[in-house]
Write an enzyme that holds these catalytic residues in place. Structure first.
Site, PDB file in Angstrom:
ATOM      1  N   SER B 124      32.388  -5.353  -9.865  1.00  0.00           N
ATOM      2  CA  SER B 124      31.423  -6.134  -9.665  1.00  0.00           C
ATOM      3  C   SER B 124      30.114  -5.920 -10.676  1.00  0.00           C
ATOM      4  O   SER B 124      29.973  -4.896 -10.623  1.00  0.00           O
ATOM      5  CB  SER B 124      30.939  -6.338  -8.313  1.00  0.00           C
ATOM      6  N   TYR B 148      27.223  -2.111  -1.280  1.00  0.00           N
ATOM      7  CA  TYR B 148      28.319  -2.680  -1.733  1.00  0.00           C
ATOM      8  C   TYR B 148      28.524  -2.143  -3.277  1.00  0.00           C
ATOM      9  O   TYR B 148      29.526  -1.754  -3.727  1.00  0.00           O
ATOM     10  CB  TYR B 148      28.145  -4.454  -1.914  1.00  0.00           C
TER      11      TYR B 148
END
Lengths: 326, 326
Positions: B124, B148
């Site tokens: 990501s 994350y």
């Protein structure tokens, strides 16, 4: 204050402890106790003004990290690591010690309620892998080419995340190659950078396996101790979330190392350097970083030598009592 | 060929499986079987030309990763993750699924003798954290500002190291924000980028909580599937050790999104966008990357939309059967 040092029996750990034994304080606080953990017993420094506890343990094993922080040391210096060559030869051991051990330590701290120590994590320029720019700046990406470098880069990421979440107050320092390493020649591929200075000053021949034009990034053991002290005591209120810092160092060629030795010690000492080219070592060294632009660390107050002559003088002062074999 | 998809019940996983059901092959090889693992049961696509096995499991638990790879799938697509908000809210769960789960998978592959699958790991742009350059290039450092993002950055490092050591053949792809996401509005801070297109095209009002001048990085779900297919089939002989790639995307402001919608669907549709400023969302979005220079991925053959009108047309074609509510 109570200081916990993981990997306290290694060269940098021992020198750090010796310095603290000399000053008796750190950042204006009297040191009451040092706990030096390692896989072998660390020895207490001579004339030790504080309690000294040598713990032999393996923080990758369950419960060991919890035991080490049970007494809530205010400062934790994490130097413990399986070195580059061993982490490459033994994949499992490298990940177990360098990744799991570090994570166990961080998790133990997180679970100790109301505890938020300063944590200094020693990383390495091995987080970088070729190809590089000639000068690696502070925003260059980490692309390790060894498992050791991968484990250190992961440790840096964890350090930043745990600090951001408020579990501890972390500072990560990427050490340059430490030169001149005291002791005897070892088989590390980087060993010759120190050998060609240390051995000739002791009256002993040393092998130079690479070209004069090889450029590398150096700081003295005294600077390494200085980095630890600064990382342990600095104001971290302005450091922000990017807590893994490339330490300052001095970039020079082997030719400049030799020229500096000539200026300080003379032609007779330099003549003890024997050129024996080794293409294997040459190949390994070709993948290493040559130079950095460590602006953030400098702005945050970290200091190192300004030239290679200074690095040699530190060695003569700290290791040889000011003398060498002409 | 047998394909294993971890996180196969999510939006991108479902679209990938639907595409494969349509073509029946991947890279010229007939697909015999797809195993779709997730924490909820993935549903088989309509008119499925291959065996389809939905496995409900948690790869962070011992033995689960080993079970998934026991039949040696030639291709593994690892999409499974606890998303950003949840990983931030539940520290343990995020590390357990996103780090330990990934590591368990990689370790299971490493221990399967003579097995070297292609592994596609979806990462990501959350591996990056502000402040940024206006365009983030391929050598910018990863400084995640969420747990994350930290877990994804660690996954990338592991992917590169395991690939370098020859345990598998990994490709890491950092997805742009996927726009237009199908479905209904959700509470993700990034939801509005899709909501302001999807809802008005359905005849429904949508809230725009930020300024027109907010710039972001987009690719369609169709492009995301294309990235997976290319990562699964590309020649990796020239990729080198830097296997985590920022995918191409299209950078534009919210104003340009709206202008594109106006061109395609008209003023009446655009009038359904209601401006309700939300300083909290504005603050979150301010920390996100706005633009990239994804040269390496483009050079390696990854493709995405060239403008936002194209992104809207993909949505109208793929989700609305070519129609919208005027």
């Amino acid at each position: 204050m109570h200081i916990l040092i993981l990997g306290g029996a290694g060269m940098v750990g021992r020198k750090f402890i010796e310095r603290l034994a000399h000053t008796g304080e750190l950042g204006g606080k009297t040191i009451d106790k040092i706990t030096a953990q390692d896989v072998v017993a660390a020895t207490a420094p001579a004339a030790c003004p504080f309690a000294f506890d040598a713990v032999v343990s393996d923080v990758s094993l369950p419960g060991q990290a919890e035991a080490l922080i049970a007494s809530r040391p205010e400062l934790i210096i994490h130097l413990a690591a399986v070195v580059s060559g061993e982490a490459e030869a033994d994949f499992d051991k490298g990940y177990r010690i360098n990744l799991d051990g570090t994570r166990h330590l961080f998790e133990a701290i997180r679970h100790a309620e109301g505890y938020k120590p300063r944590v200094v994590f020693t990383s390495s320029v091995a987080v970088f892998g070729a190809p590089f720019h000639d000068k690696i700046d502070d925003e260059f990406f980490t692309t390790p080419l060894t498992s050791y470098g991968t484990q250190k880069a992961i440790g840096e990421l964890l350090l930043c995340d745990y600090s951001r979440r408020g579990f501890f107050d972390g500072v990560g320092i990427r050490l340059p190659t430490i030169c001149v390493r005291p002791g005897t020649p070892n088989k590390a591929a980087s060993g010759f950078f120190s050998n060609i200075i240390r051995e000739p000053l002791n009256g002993i021949d040393a092998v130079l396996p690479v070209s004069d034009q090889v450029r590398h990034w150096h700081a003295s053991p005294r600077s390494a101790v200085g980095f630890l002290i600064h990382a342990a005591t600095m104001d971290t209120s302005t450091i922000g979330p990017r807590r893994a810092l490339t330490m300052p160092g001095y970039s020079c060629t082997v030719a400049e190392q030799i020229e500096s030795l000539r200026k300080i010690a003379g032609e007779g000492v330099v003549a003890r350097i024997k050129r024996v080219p080794d293409p294997v070592i040459d190949g390994i060294v070709a993948g290493w970083p040559r130079n950095f632009e460590a602006k953030r660390a400098a702005a945050l107050g970290f200091k190192s030598e300004a030239n290679f002559e200074e690095i040699i003088r530190v060695h003569i002062d700290d290791e040889l009592g000011g003398n060498f074999v002409k």
